[in-house]
Design an enzyme around this catalytic site. Structure first.
Site, PDB file in Angstrom:
ATOM      1  N   ASP A  56       0.840  -1.193   0.000  1.00  0.00           N
ATOM      2  CA  ASP A  56       0.000   0.000   0.000  1.00  0.00           C
ATOM      3  C   ASP A  56       0.880   1.249   0.000  1.00  0.00           C
ATOM      4  OD1 ASP A  56      -1.810   2.132   1.062  1.00  0.00           O
ATOM      5  OD2 ASP A  56      -3.171   0.424   1.256  1.00  0.00           O
ATOM      6  N   LEU A  76       0.201   6.414  -9.822  1.00  0.00           N
ATOM      7  CA  LEU A  76      -1.189   6.256 -10.267  1.00  0.00           C
ATOM      8  C   LEU A  76      -2.102   5.768  -9.148  1.00  0.00           C
ATOM      9  CD1 LEU A  76      -0.850   4.319 -13.684  1.00  0.00           C
ATOM     10  CD2 LEU A  76      -0.742   6.768 -13.308  1.00  0.00           C
ATOM     11  N   TYR A 180     -13.238  13.227  -4.292  1.00  0.00           N
ATOM     12  CA  TYR A 180     -12.179  12.769  -5.203  1.00  0.00           C
ATOM     13  C   TYR A 180     -11.441  13.971  -5.799  1.00  0.00           C
ATOM     14  CZ  TYR A 180     -10.066  10.854  -9.428  1.00  0.00           C
ATOM     15  OH  TYR A 180      -9.184  10.523 -10.413  1.00  0.00           O
TER      16      TYR A 180
HETATM   17  C1  UD1 Z   1     -14.811  10.863 -14.577  1.00  0.00           C
HETATM   18  C2  UD1 Z   1     -14.177   9.913 -13.590  1.00  0.00           C
HETATM   19  C3  UD1 Z   1     -13.174  10.623 -12.746  1.00  0.00           C
HETATM   20  C4  UD1 Z   1     -12.170  11.330 -13.639  1.00  0.00           C
HETATM   21  C5  UD1 Z   1     -12.907  12.267 -14.574  1.00  0.00           C
HETATM   22  C6  UD1 Z   1     -11.941  12.961 -15.528  1.00  0.00           C
HETATM   23  C7  UD1 Z   1     -15.408   8.026 -12.659  1.00  0.00           C
HETATM   24  C8  UD1 Z   1     -16.537   7.590 -11.778  1.00  0.00           C
HETATM   25  N1  UD1 Z   1     -15.213   9.350 -12.749  1.00  0.00           N
HETATM   26  O1  UD1 Z   1     -15.605  11.819 -13.892  1.00  0.00           O
HETATM   27  O2  UD1 Z   1     -12.506   9.680 -11.922  1.00  0.00           O
HETATM   28  O3  UD1 Z   1     -11.254  12.018 -12.875  1.00  0.00           O
HETATM   29  O4  UD1 Z   1     -13.836  11.529 -15.344  1.00  0.00           O
HETATM   30  O5  UD1 Z   1     -12.612  13.831 -16.378  1.00  0.00           O
HETATM   31  O6  UD1 Z   1     -14.714   7.236 -13.254  1.00  0.00           O
HETATM   32  N2  UD1 Z   1     -24.017   9.625 -15.926  1.00  0.00           N
HETATM   33  C9  UD1 Z   1     -25.155   9.181 -16.570  1.00  0.00           C
HETATM   34  N3  UD1 Z   1     -25.644   7.952 -16.237  1.00  0.00           N
HETATM   35  C10 UD1 Z   1     -25.052   7.145 -15.301  1.00  0.00           C
HETATM   36  C11 UD1 Z   1     -23.884   7.600 -14.664  1.00  0.00           C
HETATM   37  C12 UD1 Z   1     -23.383   8.854 -14.996  1.00  0.00           C
HETATM   38  O7  UD1 Z   1     -25.716   9.870 -17.422  1.00  0.00           O
HETATM   39  O8  UD1 Z   1     -25.559   6.033 -15.074  1.00  0.00           O
HETATM   40  C13 UD1 Z   1     -23.489  10.967 -16.270  1.00  0.00           C
HETATM   41  C14 UD1 Z   1     -23.154  11.819 -15.056  1.00  0.00           C
HETATM   42  O9  UD1 Z   1     -24.296  12.486 -14.580  1.00  0.00           O
HETATM   43  C15 UD1 Z   1     -22.106  12.751 -15.602  1.00  0.00           C
HETATM   44  C16 UD1 Z   1     -21.421  11.934 -16.690  1.00  0.00           C
HETATM   45  O10 UD1 Z   1     -22.263  10.819 -16.950  1.00  0.00           O
HETATM   46  O11 UD1 Z   1     -22.718  13.878 -16.188  1.00  0.00           O
HETATM   47  C17 UD1 Z   1     -20.035  11.426 -16.330  1.00  0.00           C
HETATM   48  O12 UD1 Z   1     -20.088  10.708 -15.126  1.00  0.00           O
HETATM   49  P1  UD1 Z   1     -18.862   9.888 -14.514  1.00  0.00           P
HETATM   50  O13 UD1 Z   1     -18.226   9.037 -15.535  1.00  0.00           O
HETATM   51  O14 UD1 Z   1     -19.373   9.198 -13.295  1.00  0.00           O
HETATM   52  O15 UD1 Z   1     -17.899  10.991 -13.931  1.00  0.00           O
HETATM   53  P2  UD1 Z   1     -17.033  12.233 -14.453  1.00  0.00           P
HETATM   54  O16 UD1 Z   1     -17.505  13.408 -13.677  1.00  0.00           O
HETATM   55  O17 UD1 Z   1     -17.034  12.415 -15.917  1.00  0.00           O
END
Ligand code: UD1
Length: 347
Positions: A56, A76, A180
């Protein structure tokens, strides 16, 4: 170079490992195989010649030993995603804040002065919008009352007009909106403290939305592409939140790995943040439709649902990474999404 790669058994880490080897580097991995990421409890056999240490990044002794005879570190290892609820706060702080400071302090003790840090586009919060009257402007946090009323785009704070999303440069204000995001900002600040005190160099890579083979799935921390794939595999329509017009930039994991290796090789002085995006913004609805098409699944459904921690648009300007280390993305959106769907079906 002899490179220590923390989190090397993860989704991005495996691709970075492969590219480090292809570029002739010696690789040692330190990975904890945390159970919320490696849910089947399995470990992973690294490619030949790569040394894998299970440990870790918060464990001082494990980190110090892993740094023996190392020239550069790529850090990372982190807890990713939006988090499940507020109870996740201590885990973000422990894994990401304490883990990073443990690595930095050990690097200082060992006299290792070269770091590449995985950061994220989420450090910018709502980023920057363009108001027809006030030009470039920083939107405020989105209010729950506005979201509940279906007003998803944050308005101009001066006149309330709709803002067009702009590409965010690295010198934009940092404005984390989730645990995060806060931990990524903290990692960057600790890194700058370390570099100032030790004379070390650091490239801080603000990754956009990473996708590609091996995308983590079926965990509460999965990104939207993995969630949509899971739904499609079950024959369900992807559930698109808000109005589906929120913009992201989906960047292929091989392009992310190439950027990371290049930064590790070429960034040798000072502390510099680099956005890492494909340069082609896509809406979440477009992404859902591309996956549904590739998997011949049901068309996406726009639900109007929202999550308070989400930001509306995140789109980067990656010009700095193109002009300084000389990186170019190589996988276009359609090819990458098609490959993701094909490979995921055979997993
Ligand atoms: C993501 C990453 C984050 C990274 C960032 C870089 C995850 C969870 N998040 O954040 O670690 O630092 O990109 O840009 O991997 N949504 C839907 N339906 C769903 C789930 C989500 O429409 O079922 C939408 C959300 O409302 C959001 C978008 O998809 O508008 C992206 O969501 P998500 O991938 O969770 O997170 P990011 O904010 O893009």
């Amino acid at each position: 170079m002899r490179v220590l790669l923390t989190g090397g058994a993860g989704f991005i880490g495996k691709q970075v490992t492969a590219q480090l080897i292809a570029c002739g580097h010696e690789v040692r991995i330190l990975d904890s195989f945390r159970p919320d990421v490696h849910r089947d409890g399995s470990t992973w056999t690294p490619p030949e010649g790569v040394e894998l240490r299970i440990g870790d990044v918060r464990d001082n002794e494990a980190v110090e030993q892993a740094l023996t005879a190392i020239d550069a570190v790529i850090h990372l290892a982190a807890k990713v995603g939006l988090g499940v609820d507020i109870g996740d706060l201590p885990d973000y702080a422990a894994t990401n804040d304490v883990g990073t400071t443990t690595v930095l302090a050990a690097m200082a003790r060992k006299g290792i002065g070269r770091l590449t840090l995985a950061s994220s586009m989420v450090v910018y919060g709502e980023g920057i919008g363009r108001c027809p009257e006030h030009g470039s402007t920083v939107p405020g946090p989105r209010l729950e009352s506005a979201l509940a009323a279906g007003q998803f785009d944050p308005p101009c704070p001066k006149c309330g007009r709709r803002l067009d999303a702009e590409l965010v440069p690295e010198d934009a204000r940092l404005d984390p909106r989730s645990a995060y995001a806060s931990s990524k900002v903290a990692q960057e600040h600790y890194t700058s403290n370390w570099a100032r005190a030790t004379g070390g160099s650091a490239a801080m890579l603000r990754y956009h939305n990473v996708y590609g083979p091996g995308l983590p799935r079926d965990t509460p921390y999965a990104g939207v592409a993995a969630i949509f794939m899971s739904m499609l595999r079950k024959g369900k329509a992807p559930s698109v939140f808000e109005d589906g017009k929120q913009r992201r930039d989906f960047i292929h994991v091989r392009d992310i790995a190439a950027a990371t290796v290049l930064a590790c090789e070429r960034h040798t002085s000072g502390v510099t943040a680099f956005n890492v995006g494909s340069g082609r913004p896509t809406t979440i609805h477009e992404m859902a439709a591309a996956l549904a098409h590739a998997l011949q699944g049901p068309v996406p459904v726009v639900t109007g649902q929202y999550r308070l921690g989400d930001v509306r648009h995140i789109t980067a300007d990656s010009a700095r990474l193109r002009s300084e280390p000389g990186w170019r993305p190589t996988v276009d959106f359609e090819t990458g999404m098609g490959e993701l769907a094909r490979l995921d079906s055979s997993r």
